[in-house]
Design a protein around this motif. Structure first.
Motif, PDB file in Angstrom:
ATOM      1  N   ILE A 197       0.969  -1.050   0.072  1.00 41.74           N
ATOM      2  CA  ILE A 197      -0.105   0.106  -0.006  1.00 41.74           C
ATOM      3  C   ILE A 197       0.958   1.410   0.100  1.00 41.74           C
ATOM      4  CG2 ILE A 197      -1.973  -1.114   1.031  1.00 41.74           C
ATOM      5  CD1 ILE A 197      -1.067   0.227   3.767  1.00 41.74           C
ATOM      6  N   ASN A 198       0.333   2.270  -0.593  1.00 44.86           N
ATOM      7  CA  ASN A 198       1.009   3.522  -0.442  1.00 44.86           C
ATOM      8  C   ASN A 198       1.478   4.218   0.822  1.00 44.86           C
ATOM      9  OD1 ASN A 198       2.287   5.407  -2.474  1.00 44.86           O
ATOM     10  ND2 ASN A 198       0.629   6.924  -2.192  1.00 44.86           N
ATOM     11  N   PHE A 199       2.569   4.777   1.103  1.00 46.33           N
ATOM     12  CA  PHE A 199       2.819   5.560   2.199  1.00 46.33           C
ATOM     13  C   PHE A 199       1.889   6.755   2.276  1.00 46.33           C
ATOM     14  CE2 PHE A 199       5.977   9.159   3.578  1.00 46.33           C
ATOM     15  CZ  PHE A 199       5.508   8.994   4.804  1.00 46.33           C
ATOM     16  N   GLY A 200       1.182   6.656   3.427  1.00 40.42           N
ATOM     17  CA  GLY A 200       0.124   7.745   3.549  1.00 40.42           C
ATOM     18  C   GLY A 200       0.370   9.115   3.396  1.00 40.42           C
ATOM     19  N   GLY A 201       2.005   9.365   3.739  1.00 41.78           N
ATOM     20  CA  GLY A 201       2.529  10.783   3.609  1.00 41.78           C
ATOM     21  C   GLY A 201       2.527  11.159   2.155  1.00 41.78           C
ATOM     22  N   THR A 234       0.374   9.917  -0.165  1.00 39.89           N
ATOM     23  CA  THR A 234      -0.814  10.043  -0.633  1.00 39.89           C
ATOM     24  C   THR A 234      -1.280  11.375  -0.043  1.00 39.89           C
ATOM     25  OG1 THR A 234      -1.285   7.707  -0.300  1.00 39.89           O
ATOM     26  CG2 THR A 234      -3.313   9.318  -0.204  1.00 39.89           C
ATOM     27  N   LEU A 235      -1.004  11.895   1.053  1.00 35.50           N
ATOM     28  CA  LEU A 235      -1.426  13.277   1.521  1.00 35.50           C
ATOM     29  C   LEU A 235      -0.643  14.255   0.484  1.00 35.50           C
ATOM     30  CD1 LEU A 235      -2.208  15.384   3.646  1.00 35.50           C
ATOM     31  CD2 LEU A 235      -0.163  14.908   4.787  1.00 35.50           C
ATOM     32  N   SER A 236       0.723  14.234   0.239  1.00 33.67           N
ATOM     33  CA  SER A 236       1.510  14.908  -0.557  1.00 33.67           C
ATOM     34  C   SER A 236       0.913  15.221  -2.018  1.00 33.67           C
ATOM     35  CB  SER A 236       2.955  14.663  -0.572  1.00 33.67           C
ATOM     36  OG  SER A 236       3.567  14.455   0.647  1.00 33.67           O
ATOM     37  N   LEU A 237       0.364  13.943  -2.454  1.00 33.48           N
ATOM     38  CA  LEU A 237      -0.105  13.942  -3.588  1.00 33.48           C
ATOM     39  C   LEU A 237      -1.672  14.676  -3.853  1.00 33.48           C
ATOM     40  CD1 LEU A 237      -0.269  13.020  -6.537  1.00 33.48           C
ATOM     41  CD2 LEU A 237      -1.087  10.785  -6.122  1.00 33.48           C
ATOM     42  N   THR A 238      -2.302  14.448  -2.708  1.00 36.13           N
ATOM     43  CA  THR A 238      -3.570  15.140  -2.718  1.00 36.13           C
ATOM     44  C   THR A 238      -3.452  16.830  -2.786  1.00 36.13           C
ATOM     45  OG1 THR A 238      -4.551  13.259  -1.565  1.00 36.13           O
ATOM     46  CG2 THR A 238      -5.711  15.455  -1.197  1.00 36.13           C
ATOM     47  N   VAL A 239      -2.410  16.949  -1.581  1.00 35.87           N
ATOM     48  CA  VAL A 239      -2.309  18.530  -1.532  1.00 35.87           C
ATOM     49  C   VAL A 239      -1.835  19.119  -2.958  1.00 35.87           C
ATOM     50  CG1 VAL A 239      -0.704  20.389  -0.309  1.00 35.87           C
ATOM     51  CG2 VAL A 239      -2.046  18.480   0.906  1.00 35.87           C
ATOM     52  N   ILE A 250      -5.669  15.128   9.602  1.00 37.67           N
ATOM     53  CA  ILE A 250      -5.352  14.167   8.191  1.00 37.67           C
ATOM     54  C   ILE A 250      -5.535  12.821   8.273  1.00 37.67           C
ATOM     55  CG2 ILE A 250      -3.306  13.389   7.073  1.00 37.67           C
ATOM     56  CD1 ILE A 250      -1.850  15.684   8.135  1.00 37.67           C
ATOM     57  N   ARG A 251      -6.398  12.619   7.559  1.00 38.37           N
ATOM     58  CA  ARG A 251      -6.934  11.167   7.782  1.00 38.37           C
ATOM     59  C   ARG A 251      -6.916  10.203   6.561  1.00 38.37           C
ATOM     60  NH1 ARG A 251     -12.946  12.522  10.643  1.00 38.37           N
ATOM     61  NH2 ARG A 251     -12.059  13.946  12.015  1.00 38.37           N
ATOM     62  N   PHE A 252      -6.743   8.961   6.590  1.00 40.77           N
ATOM     63  CA  PHE A 252      -6.635   8.050   5.339  1.00 40.77           C
ATOM     64  C   PHE A 252      -7.870   7.018   5.308  1.00 40.77           C
ATOM     65  CE2 PHE A 252      -2.443   9.525   6.395  1.00 40.77           C
ATOM     66  CZ  PHE A 252      -2.072  10.446   5.157  1.00 40.77           C
ATOM     67  N   GLY A 275      -8.515  13.598  -1.190  1.00 37.95           N
ATOM     68  CA  GLY A 275      -7.950  12.648  -2.202  1.00 37.95           C
ATOM     69  C   GLY A 275      -8.952  11.811  -2.542  1.00 37.95           C
ATOM     70  N   VAL A 276      -9.335  11.599  -3.907  1.00 34.84           N
ATOM     71  CA  VAL A 276     -10.629  10.863  -4.246  1.00 34.84           C
ATOM     72  C   VAL A 276      -9.955   9.664  -5.477  1.00 34.84           C
ATOM     73  CG1 VAL A 276     -12.777  10.454  -5.523  1.00 34.84           C
ATOM     74  CG2 VAL A 276     -11.946  12.590  -4.121  1.00 34.84           C
ATOM     75  N   ASN A 277     -10.051   8.341  -5.165  1.00 39.33           N
ATOM     76  CA  ASN A 277      -9.733   7.473  -6.279  1.00 39.33           C
ATOM     77  C   ASN A 277     -10.797   7.351  -7.451  1.00 39.33           C
ATOM     78  OD1 ASN A 277     -11.627   5.523  -5.420  1.00 39.33           O
ATOM     79  ND2 ASN A 277     -10.477   4.356  -3.992  1.00 39.33           N
ATOM     80  N   GLN A 278     -10.074   6.388  -8.355  1.00 39.88           N
ATOM     81  CA  GLN A 278     -11.030   6.121  -9.652  1.00 39.88           C
ATOM     82  C   GLN A 278     -12.324   5.689  -9.031  1.00 39.88           C
ATOM     83  OE1 GLN A 278      -8.382   4.335  -8.470  1.00 39.88           O
ATOM     84  NE2 GLN A 278      -8.624   2.342  -9.047  1.00 39.88           N
TER      85      GLN A 278
END
Length: 331
Positions: free
Chosen positions: A223-227, A229-234, A254-256, A291-294
């Motif tokens: 699974i992707n490192f949450g940090g 995922t956060l950086s990509l969302t921002v 911050i939540r995943f 952040g929203v997935n497909q």
């Protein structure tokens, strides 16, 4: 307004064929400082083994004051700076002519770009596109040209179902509390993220880069490192929220809710929560980013506080709610 971010209004990016009138000039709004590390990575990864690009002693022996930035990197950067305005909406890059390196570029120089439409014609084989040629010039901070070229692309035509809405410049006045919108770009998670970027930041949790460690878990795979995922969302949100940012002030909440895995595609949506004026003219804008997935699932959420410039009195007025649904609180 709907609470489902998939249905929030979209801030568009890019232009259509009809926007490219011969003679129109695009001043591309970003600049890019090119570092020695960029030069080394680009040259080695493209097997460009001219020593003046990665050997300072060899460069100085050839009469240069420092390593020379690979001119194809300069070309790629100037080209890249132009894409948002010229070809982001799609259409293959057909070719370039008259690529001229006007002077050498050295590490830590900043380049800017502008383009002029010199030809625009209909495609004879693809009625949904046109063919556009631009003259693009890359300049240094003094405004002196360092590279120029002509490039040609297929560019999508505007249809009755597509409308290019006004895009906020990113000043504090461009945001309205309660506004919700989606961002145009998204990114697919690859091994670069699961392995390369995780290890780049020295995160040693094997669940991000070892299939064996994750095979017998409930996730069944890395699974992707949450940090990240956060950086990509921002990061995806900054295209529309950081154009006039002075500094980042912090994140909270911050939540995943759902893990991100290899092959997932992440997009972003934003809600404006607060705008607080500061002494001196700037303002603090508080955003909620999702952040929203497909599949439309929220994979990350956070609130973000940013110090943002206010528009000076002599500058054009900000878009109003009547001119752009992007800053309206109604769907």
């Amino acid at each position: 307004m709907t609470t489902d971010p998939v249905n929030w209004p979209l801030i568009p990016r890019g232009t259509f064929f009809e926007d490219h009138v011969v003679g129109r000039v695009f001043d591309h709004h970003w600049g890019r400082t090119i570092h020695a590390s960029d030069n080394l990575t680009f040259s080695t990864q493209t097997l460009a083994f001219n020593p003046v690009h990665f050997n300072r002693a060899a460069a100085k022996a050839a009469g240069h004051p420092d390593e020379v930035i690979n001119p194809l990197l300069v070309f790629a950067v100037v080209f890249g700076l132009s894409v948002e305005d010229l070809s982001e909406l799609g259409g293959p890059f057909l070719g370039a002519t008259d690529v001229t390196y006007l002077r050498d570029v050295y590490p830590d120089e900043t380049v800017y770009a502008s383009s002029t439409v010199i030809e625009a014609r209909a495609s004879e084989t693809r009625p949904d596109t046109g063919i556009v040629t631009w003259h693009t010039v890359g300049r240094d901070t003094a405004g002196q040209p360092v590279i120029e070229f002509h490039r040609t692309n297929l560019v999508r035509r505007r249809t009755s179902s597509t409308e290019l809405l006004a895009v906020p410049d990113g000043y504090a006045e461009d945001f309205t509390v309660g506004a919700r919108f989606r961002h145009a770009r998204s990114r697919t998670i690859t091994d670069l993220d699961l392995n390369g970027l995780t290890l780049l930041v020295m995160n040693s949790a094997p669940g991000h880069f070892s299939e064996q460690e994750m095979a017998d878990t409930a996730f069944g795979e890395r699974i992707n490192f949450g940090g990240l995922t956060l950086s990509l969302t921002v990061g995806l949100a900054t295209q529309d929220t950081a154009g006039q940012a002075v500094r980042e002030l912090g994140l909270d909440d911050i939540r995943f809710p759902v893990p991100v895995k290899h092959g997932d595609t992440v997009g972003a949506a934003t809600e404006v929560l607060a705008i607080d004026p500061l002494d001196g003219g700037d303002a603090v804008v508080t955003f909620r980013h999702l952040g929203v997935n497909q599949r439309g699932e929220i994979v990350c959420q956070t609130t973000r506080r940013v110090q943002v410039r206010r528009r000076a009195a002599e500058q054009p007025a900000a878009p109003t709610a009547s001119s752009s649904s992007l800053i309206s609180t109604e769907s």
